[in-house]
Design a protein around this motif. Structure first.
Motif, short mmCIF file in Angstrom:
data_model
loop_
_atom_site.label_atom_id
_atom_site.label_comp_id
_atom_site.label_asym_id
_atom_site.label_seq_id
_atom_site.Cartn_x
_atom_site.Cartn_y
_atom_site.Cartn_z
N ILE A 38 0.86 -1.18 0.00
CA ILE A 38 0.00 0.00 0.00
C ILE A 38 0.90 1.24 0.00
CG2 ILE A 38 -1.66 1.31 1.39
CD1 ILE A 38 -2.75 -1.41 2.33
N VAL A 39 0.51 2.23 -0.80
CA VAL A 39 1.34 3.41 -1.00
C VAL A 39 0.82 4.59 -0.18
CG1 VAL A 39 2.19 5.07 -2.70
CG2 VAL A 39 1.94 2.66 -3.32
N ILE A 40 1.76 5.28 0.46
CA ILE A 40 1.47 6.50 1.20
C ILE A 40 2.18 7.63 0.48
CG2 ILE A 40 1.39 7.58 3.47
CD1 ILE A 40 0.27 4.65 3.33
N VAL A 41 1.45 8.65 0.06
CA VAL A 41 2.06 9.80 -0.60
C VAL A 41 2.05 10.98 0.37
CG1 VAL A 41 1.98 11.41 -2.54
CG2 VAL A 41 1.34 9.02 -2.88
N GLN A 106 -3.07 2.65 -8.24
CA GLN A 106 -4.51 2.91 -8.34
C GLN A 106 -5.06 3.69 -7.16
OE1 GLN A 106 -6.51 2.40 -11.04
NE2 GLN A 106 -4.49 1.98 -11.94
N LYS A 107 -4.66 3.31 -5.95
CA LYS A 107 -5.20 3.95 -4.75
C LYS A 107 -4.09 4.23 -3.75
CE LYS A 107 -9.93 2.04 -4.78
NZ LYS A 107 -10.68 3.31 -4.57
N VAL A 108 -4.20 5.36 -3.04
CA VAL A 108 -3.17 5.73 -2.08
C VAL A 108 -3.81 6.36 -0.83
CG1 VAL A 108 -1.44 6.20 -3.84
CG2 VAL A 108 -2.92 8.06 -3.06
N PHE A 109 -3.03 6.38 0.22
CA PHE A 109 -3.31 7.25 1.36
C PHE A 109 -2.51 8.53 1.14
CE2 PHE A 109 -4.46 3.25 3.42
CZ PHE A 109 -5.56 3.62 4.18
N LEU A 110 -3.13 9.66 1.42
CA LEU A 110 -2.45 10.94 1.32
C LEU A 110 -2.18 11.49 2.72
CD1 LEU A 110 -4.54 12.59 -1.55
CD2 LEU A 110 -2.32 11.46 -1.74
N LEU A 126 -11.74 15.53 -6.55
CA LEU A 126 -11.72 15.37 -8.00
C LEU A 126 -11.49 13.93 -8.44
CD1 LEU A 126 -9.60 18.53 -8.91
CD2 LEU A 126 -12.02 18.18 -9.43
N HIS A 127 -10.79 13.16 -7.60
CA HIS A 127 -10.45 11.77 -7.96
C HIS A 127 -10.72 10.85 -6.76
CE1 HIS A 127 -8.50 13.49 -11.50
NE2 HIS A 127 -7.85 14.31 -10.68
N PRO A 128 -11.95 10.76 -6.30
CA PRO A 128 -12.25 9.99 -5.09
C PRO A 128 -11.93 8.50 -5.22
CG PRO A 128 -14.26 10.61 -6.24
CD PRO A 128 -13.16 11.37 -6.88
N ASP A 129 -11.90 7.99 -6.44
CA ASP A 129 -11.61 6.57 -6.65
C ASP A 129 -10.13 6.25 -6.47
OD1 ASP A 129 -11.23 8.19 -8.96
OD2 ASP A 129 -11.02 6.39 -10.19
N ARG A 130 -9.28 7.27 -6.28
CA ARG A 130 -7.84 7.04 -6.16
C ARG A 130 -7.34 7.18 -4.72
NH1 ARG A 130 -5.69 7.53 -11.44
NH2 ARG A 130 -3.88 6.41 -10.59
N VAL A 131 -8.25 7.50 -3.79
CA VAL A 131 -7.81 7.82 -2.42
C VAL A 131 -8.44 6.87 -1.40
CG1 VAL A 131 -7.70 9.60 -0.63
CG2 VAL A 131 -7.54 10.24 -3.05
N PRO A 255 -18.29 19.86 -1.95
CA PRO A 255 -17.08 19.65 -1.14
C PRO A 255 -17.36 18.80 0.10
CG PRO A 255 -17.95 21.84 -0.76
CD PRO A 255 -18.79 21.23 -1.86
N ARG A 256 -17.47 17.49 -0.14
CA ARG A 256 -17.73 16.56 0.96
C ARG A 256 -16.82 15.35 0.77
NH1 ARG A 256 -21.30 12.54 3.01
NH2 ARG A 256 -22.05 13.06 5.10
N VAL A 257 -15.87 15.21 1.67
CA VAL A 257 -14.87 14.14 1.58
C VAL A 257 -15.42 12.91 2.28
CG1 VAL A 257 -12.55 13.45 2.25
CG2 VAL A 257 -12.99 15.80 1.50
N THR A 258 -15.49 11.80 1.58
CA THR A 258 -16.15 10.61 2.12
C THR A 258 -15.19 9.57 2.70
OG1 THR A 258 -16.16 9.59 -0.09
CG2 THR A 258 -18.10 10.87 0.55
N VAL A 259 -13.89 9.70 2.44
CA VAL A 259 -12.94 8.71 2.92
C VAL A 259 -12.62 8.97 4.40
CG1 VAL A 259 -11.92 8.34 0.65
CG2 VAL A 259 -10.96 10.08 2.19
N PRO A 260 -12.06 7.98 5.10
CA PRO A 260 -11.60 8.20 6.48
C PRO A 260 -10.54 9.28 6.50
CG PRO A 260 -11.61 5.86 5.95
CD PRO A 260 -11.84 6.58 4.66
#
Length: 325
Positions: A38-41, A106-110, A126-131, A255-260
């Protein structure tokens, strides 16, 4: 630190510096592990560069994650745009997308600090499927309209209002060697008071003098590392981003962020002292935009909390990552 690989990725017409580390394993095929980890950026703020994440890169790599910590365009070892004054926040969002596509991630934690938080949240919107999730330090999600309202309450001597004016910071910084500018900014931003020039004809750099010592957690070696890279890049792009650039136009995106999400802030972070910020965070208004947000305070932490308390910050980040993987 010695194991960090320094790579350059061509995104658009610019060569961007992307340090990489991990996962650190000694009992298996590292190439195979890295391909599936798993990638952390990590996204830096100002005046920071990739180097500000040195402790966190090692921390997450040691527990099995792969860390990337790019220098934003015009920062550190990344190429300076031909026209720095035309750089905007969307360029940094697009650069991040380009880096992920280059590595086929494909997906990362920021994990983001200061204005990097704005890049992280704009990217997620803008890219919720990547986070997979977002960790922010110091600066939480703040809508642009609210940000400008808060800044407007501060006097003309507030450093952001000063540095928004083309030429003002350039003239201020130009009186000193580059390393001295970095030293003064680090001292200024590590205090628990809002940086405001209050005396007549006082510039922001004048708030700190030559005799003021660096914070004990920021060594001369660290200052030399920053100074060397700023001598290379200059301050043209760093003053444009974040102080003068246009915000990302989200269009019809809510502007509503759905990820943890996790927000880590120090009790002595000057940003926490800005008008309305404490209430915005503590009263839960921020959760209108980031509903799955957890806020954690480190009482003695300053604006550079990840460098000041690397072990504590690493522990919080890793706990969040493990919870959501």
């Amino acid at each position: 630190m010695d194991h960090i690989q320094h790579k350059f990725v061509e995104i658009g017409s610019l060569d961007l510096h992307v340090p990489e580390l991990g996962p650190i394993r000694y009992d298996t095929d590292l190439l195979c592990v890295a391909a599936t980890a798993i990638v952390i950026v990590f996204l830096h703020g100002f005046p920071e560069i990739w180097y500000s994440w040195r402790h966190q890169m090692v921390g997450v790599a040691n527990v099995g994650y792969r860390a990337l910590a790019p220098d934003f365009r015009g920062y550190g070892l990344s190429e300076v745009p031909a026209e720095p004054g035309k750089t905007n926040f969307i360029d940094l969002v697009d650069d991040l997308l380009g880096i992920l596509d280059h590595y086929k991630i494909q997906k990362v934690f920021l994990v983001a600090k200061d204005f990097g938080s704005e890049i992280a949240y704009d990217f997620e919107l803008l890219h919720p499927d990547r986070v997979l999730g977002v960790v922010t330090l110091g600066v939480p999600y703040v809508p642009d309209a609210l940000k400008y309202k808060l800044f407007a309450q501060l006097p003309e001597g507030f450093y952001v209002r000063r540095w928004m004016k083309p030429g003002r910071a350039e003239a201020d910084f130009g009186r000193f060697r580059v390393k001295e500018v970095v030293r003064r900014i680090y001292i200024l931003f590590s205090r628990d008071v809002i940086p405001i020039a209050t005396k007549e004809n006082q510039e922001i750099m004048d708030i700190v003098n030559y005799t003021t010592p660096l914070p004990p957690w920021f060594t001369k070696k660290d200052l030399n590392a920053y100074g060397k890279l700023y001598e290379r890049s200059g301050f043209r792009t760093p003053l444009q981003i974040p102080y003068r650039a246009k915000p990302v136009n989200l269009g019809k995106i809510i502007p509503r962020v759905t990820v943890p999400a996790l927000h880590i802030i120090g009790g002595k972070d000057y940003f926490y002292k800005l008008p309305g910020i404490k209430q915005y965070i503590m009263a839960g208004e921020v959760k209108k935009y980031v509903p799955h947000l957890t806020v954690t305070f480190l009482s003695e932490g300053t604006h550079f909390i990840q460098e000041q308390y690397p072990k504590k910050v690493n522990k919080l980040i890793i706990k969040f990552l493990k919870k959501h993987t």
